[in-house]
Design an enzyme around this catalytic site. Sequence first.
Site, PDB file in Angstrom:
ATOM      1  N   PHE A   1       0.964  -1.172   0.053  1.00  0.00           N
ATOM      2  CA  PHE A   1       0.197   0.050  -0.094  1.00  0.00           C
ATOM      3  C   PHE A   1       0.870   1.195   0.151  1.00  0.00           C
ATOM      4  O   PHE A   1       1.601   1.198   1.050  1.00  0.00           O
ATOM      5  CB  PHE A   1      -0.746  -0.013   1.107  1.00  0.00           C
ATOM      6  CG  PHE A   1      -2.190  -0.568   1.033  1.00  0.00           C
ATOM      7  CD1 PHE A   1      -3.347   0.153   1.131  1.00  0.00           C
ATOM      8  CD2 PHE A   1      -2.189  -2.053   1.015  1.00  0.00           C
ATOM      9  CE1 PHE A   1      -4.681  -0.677   0.746  1.00  0.00           C
ATOM     10  CE2 PHE A   1      -3.392  -2.752   0.856  1.00  0.00           C
ATOM     11  CZ  PHE A   1      -4.566  -2.159   0.654  1.00  0.00           C
TER      12      PHE A   1
ATOM     13  N   CYS B   1      -5.974  15.151   0.806  1.00  0.00           N
ATOM     14  CA  CYS B   1      -7.315  14.823   0.331  1.00  0.00           C
ATOM     15  C   CYS B   1      -8.122  16.049   0.084  1.00  0.00           C
ATOM     16  O   CYS B   1      -7.920  16.966   0.630  1.00  0.00           O
ATOM     17  CB  CYS B   1      -8.195  14.142   1.360  1.00  0.00           C
ATOM     18  SG  CYS B   1      -9.751  13.459   0.954  1.00  0.00           S
TER      19      CYS B   1
ATOM     20  N   CYS C   1     -16.106  14.422   3.974  1.00  0.00           N
ATOM     21  CA  CYS C   1     -16.081  13.127   4.517  1.00  0.00           C
ATOM     22  C   CYS C   1     -15.952  12.871   5.752  1.00  0.00           C
ATOM     23  O   CYS C   1     -14.657  12.612   6.473  1.00  0.00           O
ATOM     24  CB  CYS C   1     -14.896  12.223   3.573  1.00  0.00           C
ATOM     25  SG  CYS C   1     -14.883  10.552   4.059  1.00  0.00           S
TER      26      CYS C   1
ATOM     27  N   CYS D   1     -14.206   9.728   7.878  1.00  0.00           N
ATOM     28  CA  CYS D   1     -12.998   9.299   7.564  1.00  0.00           C
ATOM     29  C   CYS D   1     -12.164   8.614   8.840  1.00  0.00           C
ATOM     30  O   CYS D   1     -12.160   9.105   9.857  1.00  0.00           O
ATOM     31  CB  CYS D   1     -11.983  10.126   7.001  1.00  0.00           C
ATOM     32  SG  CYS D   1     -10.738   9.484   6.417  1.00  0.00           S
ATOM     33  N   ASP D   2     -11.731   7.375   8.565  1.00  0.00           N
ATOM     34  CA  ASP D   2     -10.827   6.779   9.723  1.00  0.00           C
ATOM     35  C   ASP D   2      -9.416   6.537   9.384  1.00  0.00           C
ATOM     36  O   ASP D   2      -8.723   5.655  10.073  1.00  0.00           O
ATOM     37  CB  ASP D   2     -11.550   5.648   9.933  1.00  0.00           C
ATOM     38  CG  ASP D   2     -11.449   4.310   8.760  1.00  0.00           C
ATOM     39  OD1 ASP D   2     -11.030   4.869   7.810  1.00  0.00           O
ATOM     40  OD2 ASP D   2     -11.826   3.293   9.022  1.00  0.00           O
ATOM     41  N   THR D   3      -8.885   7.567   8.404  1.00  0.00           N
ATOM     42  CA  THR D   3      -7.379   7.356   7.985  1.00  0.00           C
ATOM     43  C   THR D   3      -6.537   8.573   8.477  1.00  0.00           C
ATOM     44  O   THR D   3      -7.212   9.613   8.206  1.00  0.00           O
ATOM     45  CB  THR D   3      -7.382   7.194   6.394  1.00  0.00           C
ATOM     46  OG1 THR D   3      -8.317   5.999   6.190  1.00  0.00           O
ATOM     47  CG2 THR D   3      -6.059   6.802   5.926  1.00  0.00           C
TER      48      THR D   3
ATOM     49  N   GLU E   1      -7.497   3.053  -4.703  1.00  0.00           N
ATOM     50  CA  GLU E   1      -8.792   3.378  -4.050  1.00  0.00           C
ATOM     51  C   GLU E   1      -9.003   4.957  -4.042  1.00  0.00           C
ATOM     52  O   GLU E   1      -8.405   5.739  -3.489  1.00  0.00           O
ATOM     53  CB  GLU E   1      -8.602   2.959  -2.523  1.00  0.00           C
ATOM     54  CG  GLU E   1      -8.401   1.384  -2.609  1.00  0.00           C
ATOM     55  CD  GLU E   1      -8.164   0.829  -1.026  1.00  0.00           C
ATOM     56  OE1 GLU E   1      -8.397  -0.437  -0.902  1.00  0.00           O
ATOM     57  OE2 GLU E   1      -8.079   1.659  -0.332  1.00  0.00           O
TER      58      GLU E   1
ATOM     59  N   HIS F   1      -9.076  -6.390   8.013  1.00  0.00           N
ATOM     60  CA  HIS F   1      -7.817  -5.950   8.393  1.00  0.00           C
ATOM     61  C   HIS F   1      -8.000  -5.575  10.082  1.00  0.00           C
ATOM     62  O   HIS F   1      -7.266  -5.826  10.857  1.00  0.00           O
ATOM     63  CB  HIS F   1      -7.040  -4.973   7.747  1.00  0.00           C
ATOM     64  CG  HIS F   1      -8.039  -3.633   7.722  1.00  0.00           C
ATOM     65  ND1 HIS F   1      -9.324  -3.858   6.690  1.00  0.00           N
ATOM     66  CD2 HIS F   1      -7.371  -2.525   7.970  1.00  0.00           C
ATOM     67  CE1 HIS F   1      -9.562  -2.513   6.841  1.00  0.00           C
ATOM     68  NE2 HIS F   1      -8.759  -1.653   7.350  1.00  0.00           N
TER      69      HIS F   1
END
Length: 203
Positions: free
Chosen positions: A25, A31, A46, A49-51, A109, A197
């Site tokens: 990855f 973003c 968004c 978002c969890d990133t 993605e 994951h």
Amino acid sequence: MSYSVKEIFLTLQGEGARAGRRAVFVRFSGCNLWSGRERDRASAACSFCDTDFVGGSRYALDQLVAEVAELWGAAPAPYLVLTGGEPMLQVDAPLVDALKAAGFEVAIETNGTIAVEPAIDWICVSPKAGTEIVQRSGNELKLVYPQQQADPGSFDDWRFDHFFLQPMDGPQREANTAAAIARCMADGRWRLSVQTHKIVGIR
């Protein structure tokens, strides 16, 4: 050309049609739907978002390709996922061509608000409610569910091979999972995607 990258890591694909597949990855910084700063979350397109995609390091093209190849090693079927943030803010034809020349199958993605480089092999679009999606075709559409103003029925004429509902994480995860299951049971076009994951404890 250089690229701002939050992290590069080797793992197993956690979501969607290729869950369980070994992959490198590359998570790009930045973003166009959220700054990544908590103070801006409430007003972000968004907000769920969890990133973490803020910060990172700069890589020259050759340096980035070399690190990806080193992480993959000698295993067969080299596979790479470009993600973010929003990778299409930075991904360009020279990078994709160099990765493919190094033997990689290249996946992305994306939130779909920027057209994807045509040479990319596997396109996963995760649309966000209230945004203008220009990438309406690809290999898989993965809708975080539920989102107000993003009903699964509104994607009926989009051209994807696979359609996934992924329960929104957070305090309502159990209820969101139940809602996604119910929708998949009612409409056979959609399949359930879970974040494996997180379940097995890998990145």
